[in-house]
Design a protein around this motif. Structure first.
Motif, mmCIF file in Angstrom:
data_model
loop_
_atom_site.group_PDB
_atom_site.id
_atom_site.type_symbol
_atom_site.label_atom_id
_atom_site.label_comp_id
_atom_site.label_asym_id
_atom_site.label_seq_id
_atom_site.Cartn_x
_atom_site.Cartn_y
_atom_site.Cartn_z
ATOM 1 N N GLY A 16 0.799 -1.205 0.000
ATOM 2 C CA GLY A 16 0.000 0.000 0.000
ATOM 3 C C GLY A 16 0.833 1.257 0.000
ATOM 4 O O GLY A 16 2.063 1.219 -0.110
ATOM 5 N N SER A 17 0.145 2.376 0.147
ATOM 6 C CA SER A 17 0.801 3.679 0.070
ATOM 7 C C SER A 17 0.369 4.578 1.212
ATOM 8 O O SER A 17 -0.729 4.440 1.758
ATOM 9 C CB SER A 17 0.469 4.375 -1.255
ATOM 10 N N LEU A 18 1.244 5.490 1.569
ATOM 11 C CA LEU A 18 0.954 6.530 2.535
ATOM 12 C C LEU A 18 1.597 7.821 2.061
ATOM 13 O O LEU A 18 2.624 7.800 1.374
ATOM 14 C CB LEU A 18 1.476 6.185 3.925
ATOM 15 N N ARG A 19 0.997 8.913 2.462
ATOM 16 C CA ARG A 19 1.548 10.230 2.162
ATOM 17 C C ARG A 19 1.740 10.971 3.480
ATOM 18 O O ARG A 19 0.768 11.352 4.138
ATOM 19 C CB ARG A 19 0.617 11.015 1.243
ATOM 20 N N LEU A 20 2.983 11.146 3.858
ATOM 21 C CA LEU A 20 3.309 11.872 5.067
ATOM 22 C C LEU A 20 3.477 13.351 4.764
ATOM 23 O O LEU A 20 3.968 13.724 3.697
ATOM 24 C CB LEU A 20 4.590 11.331 5.698
ATOM 25 N N SER A 21 3.086 14.176 5.720
ATOM 26 C CA SER A 21 3.214 15.611 5.558
ATOM 27 C C SER A 21 3.910 16.201 6.768
ATOM 28 O O SER A 21 3.728 15.738 7.890
ATOM 29 C CB SER A 21 1.840 16.268 5.379
ATOM 30 N N MET A 82 4.965 7.565 -0.089
ATOM 31 C CA MET A 82 5.559 6.245 0.036
ATOM 32 C C MET A 82 4.647 5.218 -0.617
ATOM 33 O O MET A 82 3.478 5.093 -0.255
ATOM 34 C CB MET A 82 5.803 5.884 1.501
ATOM 35 N N ASN A 83 5.195 4.496 -1.557
ATOM 36 C CA ASN A 83 4.460 3.472 -2.279
ATOM 37 C C ASN A 83 5.124 2.114 -2.081
ATOM 38 O O ASN A 83 6.264 2.017 -1.634
ATOM 39 C CB ASN A 83 4.396 3.805 -3.771
ATOM 40 N N SER A 84 4.391 1.081 -2.430
ATOM 41 C CA SER A 84 4.909 -0.281 -2.323
ATOM 42 C C SER A 84 5.528 -0.536 -0.962
ATOM 43 O O SER A 84 6.638 -1.062 -0.840
ATOM 44 C CB SER A 84 5.932 -0.541 -3.437
ATOM 45 N N LEU A 85 4.806 -0.175 0.057
ATOM 46 C CA LEU A 85 5.328 -0.272 1.411
ATOM 47 C C LEU A 85 5.558 -1.719 1.817
ATOM 48 O O LEU A 85 4.815 -2.622 1.432
ATOM 49 C CB LEU A 85 4.389 0.413 2.390
ATOM 50 N N LYS A 86 6.596 -1.899 2.609
ATOM 51 C CA LYS A 86 6.990 -3.205 3.096
ATOM 52 C C LYS A 86 6.935 -3.217 4.621
ATOM 53 O O LYS A 86 7.044 -2.163 5.250
ATOM 54 C CB LYS A 86 8.415 -3.545 2.640
ATOM 55 N N PRO A 87 6.787 -4.391 5.215
ATOM 56 C CA PRO A 87 6.789 -4.448 6.678
ATOM 57 C C PRO A 87 8.032 -3.823 7.297
ATOM 58 O O PRO A 87 7.946 -3.235 8.383
ATOM 59 C CB PRO A 87 6.718 -5.952 6.969
ATOM 60 N N GLU A 88 9.163 -3.915 6.629
ATOM 61 C CA GLU A 88 10.381 -3.324 7.154
ATOM 62 C C GLU A 88 10.381 -1.803 7.110
ATOM 63 O O GLU A 88 11.298 -1.168 7.639
ATOM 64 C CB GLU A 88 11.618 -3.861 6.419
ATOM 65 N N ASP A 89 9.379 -1.214 6.487
ATOM 66 C CA ASP A 89 9.222 0.236 6.528
ATOM 67 C C ASP A 89 8.574 0.704 7.827
ATOM 68 O O ASP A 89 8.495 1.908 8.072
ATOM 69 C CB ASP A 89 8.383 0.724 5.345
ATOM 70 N N THR A 90 8.109 -0.232 8.620
ATOM 71 C CA THR A 90 7.473 0.111 9.886
ATOM 72 C C THR A 90 8.451 0.844 10.790
ATOM 73 O O THR A 90 9.539 0.347 11.078
ATOM 74 C CB THR A 90 6.952 -1.146 10.585
#
Length: 115
Positions: A16-21, A82-90
């Motif tokens: 999935g994707s998230l957009r941080l601001s 952030m796209n193509s999120l991975k568990p290690e992006d936690t």
């Protein structure tokens, strides 16, 4: 002094994707560098992406190709898509500003990527 407020974190599934601001209390035009760092449990804080007032961008190898940092000067805000999120992006993601040789940090926003 620069105050930074992050938003946009949350729980997302892998892929999935998230957009941080990150909203700054002063014009980001006057800030030398703004960027995003993250810190996962048991790990050191690491640079994710940074952008200078001149538009130069640097990405961590681990996110290169999946993340895009951008500036919205009119709203004194920096975004991290952030796209193509991975568990290690936690991790907790922190906004950073370098202004007149001083470092400023936001409170952080939690990003959790589930598998």
């Amino acid at each position: 002094q620069v105050q930074l407020v992050e938003s946009g974190g949350g729980l997302v599934q892998a892929g999935g994707s998230l957009r941080l601001s990150c909203a700054a209390s002063r014009s980001i035009v006057s800030i030398n560098t703004m960027g995003w760092y993250r810190q996962a449990p048991g790990k050191q804080r690491e640079l994710v992406a940074a952008i200078t007032s001149g538009g130069r961008i640097n990405y961590a190898d681990s996110v290169k190709g999946r993340c895009t940092i951008s500036r919205d000067n009119a709203n004194s805000t920096v975004h991290l898509q952030m796209n193509s999120l991975k568990p290690e992006d936690t991790a907790v993601y922190y906004c950073n500003a370098v202004y007149q040789w001083h470092y400023y940090w936001g409170q952080g926003t939690q990003v959790t990527v589930s598998s």
